[in-house]
Design an enzyme around this catalytic site. Structure first.
Site, PDB file in Angstrom:
ATOM      1  N   HIS A   1      36.840  38.846  39.798  1.00 47.14           N
ATOM      2  CA  HIS A   1      36.038  39.786  39.016  1.00 47.14           C
ATOM      3  C   HIS A   1      35.322  40.832  39.871  1.00 47.14           C
ATOM      4  O   HIS A   1      35.395  42.027  39.593  1.00 47.14           O
ATOM      5  CB  HIS A   1      35.016  39.023  38.168  1.00 47.14           C
TER       6      HIS A   1
ATOM      7  N   ASP B   1      40.581  36.888  36.569  1.00 43.17           N
ATOM      8  CA  ASP B   1      39.171  37.231  36.443  1.00 43.17           C
ATOM      9  C   ASP B   1      38.511  36.132  35.620  1.00 43.17           C
ATOM     10  O   ASP B   1      38.905  35.882  34.481  1.00 43.17           O
ATOM     11  CB  ASP B   1      39.035  38.593  35.747  1.00 43.17           C
TER      12      ASP B   1
ATOM     13  N   SER C   1      32.256  45.849  35.712  1.00 42.72           N
ATOM     14  CA  SER C   1      31.865  44.902  34.673  1.00 42.72           C
ATOM     15  C   SER C   1      30.963  45.580  33.637  1.00 42.72           C
ATOM     16  O   SER C   1      31.387  46.525  32.980  1.00 42.72           O
ATOM     17  CB  SER C   1      31.200  43.681  35.322  1.00 42.72           C
TER      18      SER C   1
END
Length: 261
Positions: free
Chosen positions: A236, A203, A97
């Site tokens: 995610h 996600d 991320s």
């Protein structure tokens, strides 16, 4: 770095390996090292040097994070890279991320360093938030709000929970978008090292289009530097999800290949 107590399991990790390869492991926004412990320990078990920093303001309290910004997070990533470079002749950087954002930033900042051999991005944030989203965030800030609901623990596996803040600090989200992402999103074509991209098909934090943007722009047109892996079972936080072992296996293979181990 804040003196606020670190939550159990959220401590940084540093390992002295037995070879010449080092791996820098960078966690995400409002997260902490625990989200990538599975990867960091696998790299250490493979004999690699490992630096897994706890980014400033993370792994403590959201109030602590509200005293930091992109400069602090990128500064710690750079310091961790330098610590790793003291004992490793070859370096690969991996991030989840915002950690993926910092991985790409590191690649651009250190592209003249011959020790940098590759980058690995897991559901990386690669472009600023849309203008309408940022306008909404700024309106919330102008109204006196400091935090919105958290984005942590987007995991398909019902038996796994990410340790992450329950809230998302708004000014820090703006800093990530404006200070971190905006300056680099158009520069991925400058990258000249191999890049392994993991992208979840579902996600709820960073859209898959973010990884696709990196795939389509990194290394320049028709680049053979990019390897793209689709994760069909994870959300995610894929590093803690059903595909966590796939991420480990493909990452270790990539590290061996780009370092000619």
């Amino acid at each position: 770095m804040s003196q606020t107590d670190v939550m159990p399991g959220c401590e940084p990790f540093s390992h002295v390996g037995t070879g010449s390869t080092g791996v820098l492991v960078i966690h995400g926004f409002t997260g902490n090292p625990s989200s990538m412990t599975h990867q960091a320990t696998a790299f250490a078990a493979a004999g690699h040097h490992v630096e897994q920093p706890r980014l400033p303001g993370h792994g403590t309290t959201v109030e602590d994070m509200m005293t930091t910004d992109w400069t602090d997070w990128s500064g710690e990533a750079a310091a961790a890279y330098d610590r790793l470079a003291e004992r490793a002749d070859q370096i690969v950087v991996i991030g989840l991320s915002m950690g993926g954002t910092l991985t790409l930033w590191t690649g651009l900042e250190r592209q003249d360093d011959d020790r940098l051999k590759g980058l690995i991005c897991v559901n990386a944030a690669t472009a600023p938030q849309p203008a309408d989203m940022m306008a909404m965030v700024q309106e919330m800030i102008d109204e006196g709000n400091e935090v919105m609901p958290g984005i942590g623990s987007d995991i398909a596996d019902p038996d796994v929970t990410e340790i992450a803040y329950e809230g998302t600090p708004l000014k820090q989200l703006v800093s990530l978008s404006n200070d971190g992402l905006a300056p680099i999103t158009g520069r991925y074509g400058e990258l000249s090292v191999p890049i392994l991209i993991f992208s979840s098909t579902e996600d709820h934090v960073v859209p898959p289009e973010s990884s696709a943007h990196l795939r389509d722009t990194a290394g320049g047109p028709d680049s053979d530097l990019v390897e793209f892996v689709v994760l069909e079972r994870s959300y995610h936080v894929a590093t803690q999800d059903y595909d966590k072992d796939l991420i480990n296996d493909r990452s270790l293979e990539f590290i061996d290949r780009v370092t000619n181990a």
